[in-house]
Each structure stands twice: as structure tokens, then as C-alpha cells.
Design a protein around this motif. Sequence first.
Motif, PDB file in Angstrom:
ATOM      1  N   ALA A 151     -44.195 -26.068  63.492  1.00  0.00           N
ATOM      2  CA  ALA A 151     -43.262 -26.782  64.365  1.00  0.00           C
ATOM      3  C   ALA A 151     -43.660 -28.242  64.573  1.00  0.00           C
ATOM      4  O   ALA A 151     -42.839 -29.149  64.368  1.00  0.00           O
ATOM      5  CB  ALA A 151     -43.118 -26.043  65.690  1.00  0.00           C
ATOM      6  N   PRO A 152     -44.913 -28.539  64.985  1.00  0.00           N
ATOM      7  CA  PRO A 152     -45.278 -29.948  65.138  1.00  0.00           C
ATOM      8  C   PRO A 152     -45.272 -30.720  63.824  1.00  0.00           C
ATOM      9  O   PRO A 152     -44.937 -31.910  63.798  1.00  0.00           O
ATOM     10  CB  PRO A 152     -46.687 -29.895  65.757  1.00  0.00           C
ATOM     11  N   ALA A 153     -45.601 -30.048  62.721  1.00  0.00           N
ATOM     12  CA  ALA A 153     -45.573 -30.722  61.425  1.00  0.00           C
ATOM     13  C   ALA A 153     -44.150 -31.112  61.042  1.00  0.00           C
ATOM     14  O   ALA A 153     -43.899 -32.212  60.527  1.00  0.00           O
ATOM     15  CB  ALA A 153     -46.173 -29.825  60.346  1.00  0.00           C
ATOM     16  N   LEU A 154     -43.204 -30.233  61.295  1.00  0.00           N
ATOM     17  CA  LEU A 154     -41.800 -30.533  60.996  1.00  0.00           C
ATOM     18  C   LEU A 154     -41.285 -31.677  61.859  1.00  0.00           C
ATOM     19  O   LEU A 154     -40.499 -32.521  61.395  1.00  0.00           O
ATOM     20  CB  LEU A 154     -40.942 -29.282  61.193  1.00  0.00           C
ATOM     21  N   ASN A 155     -41.717 -31.730  63.094  1.00  0.00           N
ATOM     22  CA  ASN A 155     -41.331 -32.852  63.959  1.00  0.00           C
ATOM     23  C   ASN A 155     -41.866 -34.167  63.401  1.00  0.00           C
ATOM     24  O   ASN A 155     -41.174 -35.188  63.433  1.00  0.00           O
ATOM     25  CB  ASN A 155     -41.843 -32.625  65.388  1.00  0.00           C
ATOM     26  N   ASP A 156     -43.096 -34.135  62.885  1.00  0.00           N
ATOM     27  CA  ASP A 156     -43.669 -35.333  62.264  1.00  0.00           C
ATOM     28  C   ASP A 156     -42.894 -35.722  61.006  1.00  0.00           C
ATOM     29  O   ASP A 156     -42.707 -36.903  60.711  1.00  0.00           O
ATOM     30  CB  ASP A 156     -45.140 -35.096  61.905  1.00  0.00           C
ATOM     31  N   LEU A 157     -42.454 -34.700  60.252  1.00  0.00           N
ATOM     32  CA  LEU A 157     -41.706 -34.961  59.025  1.00  0.00           C
ATOM     33  C   LEU A 157     -40.398 -35.694  59.328  1.00  0.00           C
ATOM     34  O   LEU A 157     -40.101 -36.726  58.717  1.00  0.00           O
ATOM     35  CB  LEU A 157     -41.407 -33.638  58.305  1.00  0.00           C
ATOM     36  N   VAL A 158     -39.615 -35.181  60.255  1.00  0.00           N
ATOM     37  CA  VAL A 158     -38.317 -35.805  60.549  1.00  0.00           C
ATOM     38  C   VAL A 158     -38.492 -37.156  61.241  1.00  0.00           C
ATOM     39  O   VAL A 158     -37.593 -38.007  61.186  1.00  0.00           O
ATOM     40  CB  VAL A 158     -37.404 -34.874  61.382  1.00  0.00           C
ATOM     41  N   ALA A 159     -39.657 -37.361  61.857  1.00  0.00           N
ATOM     42  CA  ALA A 159     -39.929 -38.661  62.487  1.00  0.00           C
ATOM     43  C   ALA A 159     -40.375 -39.706  61.465  1.00  0.00           C
ATOM     44  O   ALA A 159     -40.517 -40.883  61.794  1.00  0.00           O
ATOM     45  CB  ALA A 159     -40.995 -38.507  63.567  1.00  0.00           C
ATOM     46  N   GLY A 160     -40.614 -39.250  60.221  1.00  0.00           N
ATOM     47  CA  GLY A 160     -40.996 -40.183  59.173  1.00  0.00           C
ATOM     48  C   GLY A 160     -42.486 -40.336  58.978  1.00  0.00           C
ATOM     49  O   GLY A 160     -42.930 -41.187  58.196  1.00  0.00           O
ATOM     50  N   GLY A 161     -43.283 -39.509  59.655  1.00  0.00           N
ATOM     51  CA  GLY A 161     -44.733 -39.643  59.549  1.00  0.00           C
ATOM     52  C   GLY A 161     -45.336 -38.895  58.374  1.00  0.00           C
ATOM     53  O   GLY A 161     -46.528 -39.062  58.080  1.00  0.00           O
ATOM     54  N   LEU A 162     -44.539 -38.049  57.714  1.00  0.00           N
ATOM     55  CA  LEU A 162     -45.029 -37.266  56.587  1.00  0.00           C
ATOM     56  C   LEU A 162     -44.066 -37.397  55.407  1.00  0.00           C
ATOM     57  O   LEU A 162     -42.878 -37.668  55.585  1.00  0.00           O
ATOM     58  CB  LEU A 162     -45.124 -35.778  56.965  1.00  0.00           C
ATOM     59  N   SER A 163     -44.613 -37.174  54.203  1.00  0.00           N
ATOM     60  CA  SER A 163     -43.772 -37.153  53.003  1.00  0.00           C
ATOM     61  C   SER A 163     -43.163 -35.774  52.793  1.00  0.00           C
ATOM     62  O   SER A 163     -41.994 -35.664  52.407  1.00  0.00           O
ATOM     63  CB  SER A 163     -44.607 -37.532  51.771  1.00  0.00           C
ATOM     64  N   VAL A 164     -43.978 -34.716  53.016  1.00  0.00           N
ATOM     65  CA  VAL A 164     -43.515 -33.348  52.802  1.00  0.00           C
ATOM     66  C   VAL A 164     -44.146 -32.394  53.807  1.00  0.00           C
ATOM     67  O   VAL A 164     -45.202 -32.679  54.390  1.00  0.00           O
ATOM     68  CB  VAL A 164     -43.842 -32.822  51.374  1.00  0.00           C
ATOM     69  N   PHE A 165     -43.471 -31.275  53.958  1.00  0.00           N
ATOM     70  CA  PHE A 165     -43.984 -30.141  54.718  1.00  0.00           C
ATOM     71  C   PHE A 165     -44.093 -28.999  53.727  1.00  0.00           C
ATOM     72  O   PHE A 165     -43.105 -28.637  53.079  1.00  0.00           O
ATOM     73  CB  PHE A 165     -43.010 -29.790  55.850  1.00  0.00           C
TER      74      PHE A 165
END
Length: 321
Positions: A187-201
Motif C-alpha cells: 500500500a505505501p509503495a503504491l502511494n509512492d508510485l502514483v506520487a511519482g517517487g518510484l518507477s515501478v511496483f
Amino acid sequence: MKIIVKAAIGMAAMLVAAGPSWAFPDRPIQLIVPWAAGGGMDSVMRIFAAGFEAELKQPVNVVNRTGGGGITGHTAIAGAAPDGYVVGGISPEISFFKALGLGDLTIDSADAFSRVSVIPAGVTVKADSPYKTIADYLKAVKDNPKGTLMASGTGVGGSWHIASGGLLKAAGVAPDAVKWVPSNGGAPALNDLVAGGLSVFTGSPIEAKAMLEAGRVRTLLLMTAERHPSFPDIPSAKEAGLDWTYENWFALAGPKGIPAERRKVLFDAAARTMQRPEVRKAMADRGITPVWDKPEEFAAYVTTFTERGNGILRDLGLAKN
């Protein structure tokens, strides 16, 4: 008459001696989840808890104990008082803590009952990501300096990190080419993804289902041999020519030393829970595969799973033991 009285007294004494075990459980059960609310394990264990509560006729309270890449919650389960009133969900991370040099906690530190579910790993990107296919993503990994792209889904060396490393290795890329950002779950990783902080989940699309349906993310690949019935439009790794599959498992466990009669109550109730139609349907509706193992089946499965995962940890340069 004396014989009848003596028999009655003897029976009463037996009931008193049996006391708490005879009435077990006579108060709420706590079910610890080592990962954040809203993630894959949390979803599975809340579905399970509802059925478990119906079987035990006592409240089953789900408590999220996050931190330390899963160590905090797993330690709480293994170290709980062995009275049967604390159980929890364990994930594959418990099999890798020792290899990572994070402590002596292993799956043998707890009393593992059985898997309750498995969910496949995937590669998920933000909806407006430039990566439209798995080939686009892998090309970007190859074309950019090591560590340019970032992924997450669990702690460093955790199950979804292993999934990522194994996929990259199968694609002929260094397993550590993508920088891993630790998180307390999907859940927190997906939030980071949509916020633009990650390339992939690289966790499961099951964890991302709500965001997939809302059009906020896209899953490029499932790390499976065949397409998943719940995600028929998502290609499998085999289709992409990648010799790598990976699924995460969640299991029910408790501390070692629970009295045999209480453990039997818990085990039998859990087995019945996993046969309840509403539990199986709730999991299936989310793309989760329900499982209940025989003890020897789970032990054999975990041994093979751990050996395979430790191999990827060595490839990632993370294995200390």
C-alpha cells in the motif's frame, strides 16, 4: 450412592483442571499482521479473520505491527505468550531475515500452521508512465545507468525485491540494476508510485486492484507461466519470453508452545475457515488464491521457496549468511 458421588466429584475435578483449555477461547483473539493496512497480507488476513471469528465464536482483532521490513510484526508473533490468544500472518520475508544478516528469526522461530493464500508478483507502473510494455521497461533498465530506475513493494531483500531481481536476471540484466526503495508493504509503495517517487511496483496487481480499476496505474506483466483468470488482459512472463515466475504466500502462525488442545482448536477452526464459501469467494473476487496445506506440504514448499529466494539474494549481493 457413594460411587455416584465419587464419580461426580471426579468429573467436577476434571472440569476444573481443564479450566481455560476446556473453555478456549473465552475471550478475543489477536491476529498480528506485519505489514501496512491496505496491502496484500492485510487484505488476506482481514478476510480470513472474519471467517475465523465465525468459527471460534470470539472476536478476532487484526493488529498491524509494521516496521523493520517485517521484522517487528514477525517477532511479535514468534515472541507472543503461547496461550493461543495471539496468532498472526507470516510472509516469505521471515525465511530471509537470517540470510540478510538481520537476526536469527526464521520460519522455525514460529509455529507455522499453513499457507492461507498465494498471490502472483507483477510489474506495475503509473498510468502516465512512458513504459507501455514490459519490453519498454526492460529497455529503459538496460539503457540507463544502474540505479536510475527505482522500485519498491517491501523491505530490502524482501519477497517483492526478490521478485524484481529474479525478473531482471531472467531478462539478462543485472539483478540489482534497479534501485530498491524499502517500504512497509504494498500500500505505501503504491502511494509512492502514483506520487511519482518510484518507477515501478513489483508487488502483486492484487494489491493494486483498486488503483488499476481507477486507471491510476497499469500492470505490464505478471510473473506467472499463464495468464491469471482475474487479470486476463495482463501478459504472463512466459509470453514475454522470460523464464521466471514468482508468487508470494501468506500463512497463519503462532508462537511455539501453544498447548496441544488449544492449538488443535485453532488449527481446526482455521481449516474450516478456509472452506467457508464466503471466505473463498472474497479472496477469489480479489484475485487471491486460497490455500490450506497439510503440514508436510507446507514444510516442503517453504524449503524449496527459501532456497530459490536465497539464490536471488546472493545475486543481489545481499546475502550475509
